[in-house]
Design a protein around this motif. Structure first.
Motif, short mmCIF file in Angstrom:
data_model
loop_
_atom_site.label_atom_id
_atom_site.label_comp_id
_atom_site.label_asym_id
_atom_site.label_seq_id
_atom_site.Cartn_x
_atom_site.Cartn_y
_atom_site.Cartn_z
N ALA A 223 0.95 -1.66 -0.13
CA ALA A 223 -0.20 -0.02 -0.55
C ALA A 223 0.78 0.66 0.05
N SER A 224 1.64 1.16 0.91
CA SER A 224 2.78 2.24 0.82
C SER A 224 3.49 2.69 -0.90
N ALA A 225 3.70 1.47 -1.21
CA ALA A 225 4.85 1.53 -2.57
C ALA A 225 3.54 1.93 -3.99
N ARG A 226 2.57 1.38 -3.55
CA ARG A 226 1.20 2.80 -4.46
C ARG A 226 0.72 3.72 -4.14
N LEU A 227 1.00 3.93 -3.21
CA LEU A 227 0.54 5.49 -2.63
C LEU A 227 1.91 6.30 -3.06
#
Length: 608
Positions: A223-227
């Motif tokens: 989720a952090s990478a997609r953000l």
């Protein structure tokens, strides 16, 4: 990877998929551990020193309760019965020595561990950057810049937290647990049995936490990478976002990804909210049982008061590291997920590999031959079915055709950003696969539509291909392509900072600077991939003279839609569906009735 075996009797498809996923997870985990071992191997001596220091520090902590026991059971009776303070003084001094030695060793261990952690992070950060530059263009066209930024920022930050907290925390805490358990068994084995019984539910709770946190923290890293990817893409494409009024859409998408990241964090916090209180409850109950059992034995005369006090201290101290290890495990899971992603990036292999024994090319002439080349991108459709093209040294050819005809693919093969699927691309009779990247990049230079300028001075940008060039050579290159005049008018001349991505110069000026860069590099082959397509008519006229100077006495491939640029070519090749359908001089093709003549007529009409 070997082919999957046939499903076992009674197995379902979902079970087989689970087994394959589990095997893949093991492979990823082994790859991550190999990377970590490789990163730590240069620091083995420092690790050994750190190991000695942590043992001394732990012994200093473990000695305290044992000294309390002998003080209560031996020194105090001697003082009360015989007025002998010798033992009390001795044990007091030993306690102070243990405390000081443990504290000094702990401080030295923290500093040593910090040096190891920072050394590992420095090595890893350099490896990631080096790898992203080593990988071929194919990788960068599929692996978004936001994901690469995520590897270099948030993932390495998670690893930093692991190394900083892990080397100084969990190792010493685990060692403390072992030493406390051994000391308690030596002091009073029955109290050790109480502790062992309590350890079973604590181990079960920790394993439960481990299994679930692996999933939750992997979701958190994803989720952090997609953000980050969404943020980088939006900031990079801000001009398009504002031009097409997509602010509300991108804000909604970013809000959704932010909500996903929040939910992933809440899952991990909720898990911690059950794990930490559970450990505290087990620890407090164990202390209560140890106190009740020990007090009953003291009253029965089978246990001394000092031993009871030491046993309680040991039991309480045993559960403190478990709680800290649980807190560390949060950082560990986050870092483990990050290490998997980083190790995956480092495991990528370039699709264009350096030859083991390169053929030297001391004096390139620029003769090109695409010998029955077939090419396709990955598993996609064939772009060039069978291209056979010979370009004599010093000739300027123009490639024209509709979008998707294969023009840019030819440029990528000549510059060896990709390798041909079949056939050969030869420079001066040598397959480009057999040339070292140093010789090939010196002999073949590409100028693209973007004409990218890096932050720094005008002088540094022109000298990109020849950092050792003198100021006189840089100025000569700028004069040759017609860039010297506007450079001199800039605030600091050649020392003017072009600002981010060349924001201080116009499109035409940026293109002239890229021409000066190519002129200074002095390649035998020059590839211009839509190098003038973003310019308006005045801007195009500004670079025409520089372009003609740049192309003189060298082999050139011009990919352009503007026929004004094509007109300076010695030879025009019209491409369609990866094949050459027309070949001739501009004048001959215009005089005919083929595709190029039609394109030229349409272009003439557009100028009226």
């Amino acid at each position: 990877m070997s082919a999957p075996t046939a499903p076992r009797a009674g197995a379902t498809a979902n079970e087989d998929d689970f087994d394959l996923d589990r095997d893949a997870s093991r492979t990823v985990r082994r790859r991550s551990l190999r990377l970590l071992g490789n990163l730590l191997s240069p620091h083995l001596k420092k690790l050994a020193i750190a190991g000695v220091l942590v043992v001394i520090s732990t012994l200093g902590q473990v000695a305290g309760p044992a000294l309390v026991a002998v003080t209560i059971d031996r020194a105090l009776p001697a003082l009360l019965e015989r007025d002998d303070s010798g033992l009390l003084t001795l044990y007091g001094v030993l306690y102070a020595v243990a405390a000081v030695a443990g504290g000094l060793a702990a401080g030295a261990y923290i500093r040593q561990a910090a040096r190891i952690a920072q050394g590992v992070l420095l090595d890893l950060r350099r490896r990631v950057f080096r790898q992203t530059q080593r990988l071929s263009l194919e990788f960068h066209e599929t692996y978004t810049s936001g994901r690469i930024i995520s590897r270099q920022t948030s993932d390495l930050e998670a690893l930093r937290e692991l190394l900083d907290g892990g080397l100084t925390g969990v190792i010493s805490q685990m060692l403390l647990m072992v030493f406390v358990a051994v000391s308690l068994v030596i002091l009073d084995w029955r109290s050790g049995v109480v502790l062992a019984c309590a350890f079973i539910p604590a181990a079960i709770l920790t394993r439960w936490f481990q299994l679930r946190s692996q999933v939750f923290y992997r979701e958190q890293r994803t989720a952090s990478a997609r953000l980050i990817v969404k943020f980088v893409e939006t900031m990079t494409g801000m001009r398009a976002v504002q031009a097409f009024r997509r602010e509300s859409t991108t804000e909604r998408d970013f809000g959704g990804l932010s909500d996903d990241y929040r939910e992933a964090n809440l899952k991990t916090f909720g898990l911690n909210g059950r794990f930490q209180p559970g450990l505290m409850l087990i620890g407090n109950l164990t202390v209560t049982v140890a106190l009740a059992y020990g007090g009953w034995r003291v009253l029965g005369g089978t246990m001394e008061v000092g031993v009871l006090a030491a046993a309680l201290l040991y039991v309480k101290r045993f559960f403190q590291p478990i709680q800290q290890i649980g807190m560390f495990y949060n950082a560990f899971q986050s870092a483990a997920a990050a290490l998997e992603k980083v190790s995956g990036l480092l495991a990528e292999e370039p699709s264009v590999v350096e030859p083991k024994r390169p053929t030297p090319l001391p004096e390139p002439r620029g003769e090109l031959h695409l010998d029955h080349v077939r090419f396709q991108y990955g598993d996609g459709p064939t772009v060039l079915p069978d291209l056979d093209l010979h370009i004599p040294a010093g000739q300027t050819i123009a490639l024209v055709g509709t979008t998707g005809a294969g023009k840019s693919t030819v440029a990528k093969l000549v510059t060896r950003f990709y390798d041909a699927t079949d056939g050969h691309v030869r420079l001066d009779g040598i397959d480009v696969r057999d040339l070292s990247s140093t010789d090939l990049r010196r002999a073949v230079v590409m100028v693209t539509q973007e004409a990218y300028l890096f932050s720094g001075s005008v002088r540094e940008n022109i000298a990109l291909g020849r950092p050792d060039a003198s100021m006189a050579e840089i100025e000569q290159a700028a004069r040759a392509v017609g860039a010297h005049e506007f450079i001199e008018q800039m605030p600091d001349g050649y020392d003017t900072d072009v600002n981010k991505r060349g924001g201080r110069v116009s499109s035409g000026q940026r293109q002239l600077l890229s021409f000066a860069r190519a002129f200074l590099a002095d390649p035998a082959v020059l590839v211009l991939d839509e190098a003038t397509s973003s310019l308006d008519i005045p801007g195009e006229r500004q670079v025409q003279h520089g372009l003609q100077t740049l192309l003189a006495d060298r082999t050139a491939i011009i990919i352009a839609h503007r026929l004004s640029t094509v007109a300076i070519a010695d030879r025009v090749l019209v491409m369609a569906h990866g094949q050459i359908v027309e070949d001739g001089t501009p004048a001959d093709l215009i005089a005919g009735d083929g595709r190029f003549a039609a394109l030229h007529a349409a272009w003439q009409d557009s100028l009226v």
